[in-house]
Design a protein around this motif. Structure first.
Motif, short mmCIF file in Angstrom:
data_model
loop_
_atom_site.label_atom_id
_atom_site.label_comp_id
_atom_site.label_asym_id
_atom_site.label_seq_id
_atom_site.Cartn_x
_atom_site.Cartn_y
_atom_site.Cartn_z
N ALA A 145 10.80 -8.41 -1.22
CA ALA A 145 9.41 -8.67 -1.01
C ALA A 145 8.53 -9.88 -0.01
O ALA A 145 7.54 -9.70 0.90
N LEU B 190 10.56 -7.89 2.81
CA LEU B 190 9.99 -6.48 3.92
C LEU B 190 9.10 -6.29 2.71
O LEU B 190 8.29 -7.19 2.02
N ASP B 191 8.23 -5.12 4.02
CA ASP B 191 6.92 -4.45 3.25
C ASP B 191 6.76 -4.27 2.09
O ASP B 191 8.28 -4.32 1.31
N PRO B 192 5.99 -4.81 1.12
CA PRO B 192 5.86 -4.21 0.03
C PRO B 192 6.21 -3.00 -0.47
O PRO B 192 6.66 -2.66 -1.43
N LYS B 193 5.39 -2.11 0.39
CA LYS B 193 5.95 -0.63 -0.16
C LYS B 193 7.43 -0.10 0.08
O LYS B 193 7.61 0.91 -1.30
N ASP B 194 7.60 -1.03 0.97
CA ASP B 194 9.62 0.25 1.62
C ASP B 194 10.18 -0.72 0.54
O ASP B 194 11.48 -0.22 0.17
N THR B 195 10.06 -2.21 -0.36
CA THR B 195 10.37 -3.03 -1.38
C THR B 195 10.33 -2.30 -2.45
O THR B 195 11.59 -2.20 -3.43
N ASN C 148 -3.97 -0.76 -1.66
CA ASN C 148 -4.03 -2.79 0.05
C ASN C 148 -2.74 -2.94 -0.03
O ASN C 148 -1.73 -3.18 -1.45
N VAL C 149 -1.87 -3.25 1.00
CA VAL C 149 -0.36 -3.75 0.99
C VAL C 149 -0.70 -5.33 0.33
O VAL C 149 0.65 -5.81 -0.62
N ASP C 150 -2.16 -5.76 0.40
CA ASP C 150 -1.91 -7.66 0.12
C ASP C 150 -1.76 -7.52 -1.64
O ASP C 150 -1.27 -8.49 -2.90
N LYS D 218 0.56 -7.07 -3.51
CA LYS D 218 1.88 -8.28 -3.15
C LYS D 218 0.99 -9.05 -4.54
O LYS D 218 1.75 -9.51 -5.72
N GLU E 284 13.41 6.13 6.93
CA GLU E 284 12.68 4.43 7.57
C GLU E 284 13.84 3.21 6.89
O GLU E 284 13.83 2.15 6.86
#
Length: 246
Positions: A36, A39-44, A94-96, A99, A194
């Motif tokens: 993370a 990489l993007d957290p959701k991709d992680t 939300n992405v943040d 995290k 992706e």
């Protein structure tokens, strides 16, 4: 810079698969926060689930005589329910915020694992249901499904041989990984187009970690290695939280 990131990701997969092979757990708790960071957290979350399935399939071949699916069945029903709720939450979170959630959960569970925290369990069926539900929810939101199950075993003071415990944990995480991947695909949060490059890139690293872990399973001091690994998780979790609020 991209080359350095690729080698960093490669090293993370070696480290986490090595820990998983030697102890039976710890794959996501190492992989998720370290990936993370780049990489993007959701991709992680997705790549951790996919590669976690691969390493556990590798391990199942070597642990098929140790443990049983029957032993881990009490966790599975609530794990599936928790995973369903988590898959929905990941679509809207939300992405943040993810995290922060990932970093906070990691810090709490890492502290408890480090201290070998114990409580008296009087109702094991209820405790297994709670641990399974939390594990399933965390599986599809953060891919960090291990700590609730590990904490249950620590507090239940299970008198299992190390090989049996490792076999049971491998079976549980294999099944919940598979369920989480299916639910994530249905929920639309798993986008293989992706992630396939990273997934292919991970396979040789997972194989290296698996090979080294298998060779050193009877020689390594797993307690010392676990503390070093958890220390790395603490640092990466703090960085995750800092990046989310900065």
């Amino acid at each position: 810079m991209e080359v350095l990131i690729e080698w960093y990701i490669f090293a993370v997969f070696i480290l986490s698969s090595f820990l998983q092979t030697t102890t039976g757990f710890g794959y996501a708790i190492i992989t998720a926060p370290l990936l993370a960071l780049v990489l993007d957290p959701k991709d992680t979350v997705m790549i951790t689930m996919l590669t976690g399935l691969i390493i556990r399939l590798m391990m199942l071949k070597t642990t098929h005589h140790d443990g049983s699916f029957k032993a881990i069945s009490p966790f599975l029903i609530t794990s599936i329910l928790g995973a369903m709720l988590g898959a929905y939450c990941l679509r809207v979170i939300n992405v943040d915020l993810l995290k922060l959630f990932m970093g906070g959960i990691l810090l709490i569970f890492t502290f408890l694992l480090w201290k070998n925290y114990h409580v008296t369990i009087r109702h094991h069926t209820f405790a297994k249901a709670i641990a399974g539900g939390l594990s399933g929810f965390l599986a599809t939101t953060t891919s960090l499904n291990g700590p609730p199950i590990i904490l249950y075993y620590l507090n239940a003071k299970a008198e299992e041989h190390a090989r049996v415990l490792r076999g049971n944990l491998t079976r549980y995480f294999l099944l919940i990984n598979l369920v989480s991947i299916i639910l994530s695909y249905i929920a639309g949060t798993l986008k293989l187009q992706e992630l396939w490059v990273i997934l292919l890139f991970s396979i040789p690293a997972l194989a290296i970690g698996f090979y080294l872990g298998g060779k050193l399973f009877h020689r390594i001091n797993a307690e010392i290695f676990k503390k070093i690994a958890l220390g790395m998780v603490v640092v990466s979790s703090v960085v995750l939280i800092f990046k989310a609020v900065s």
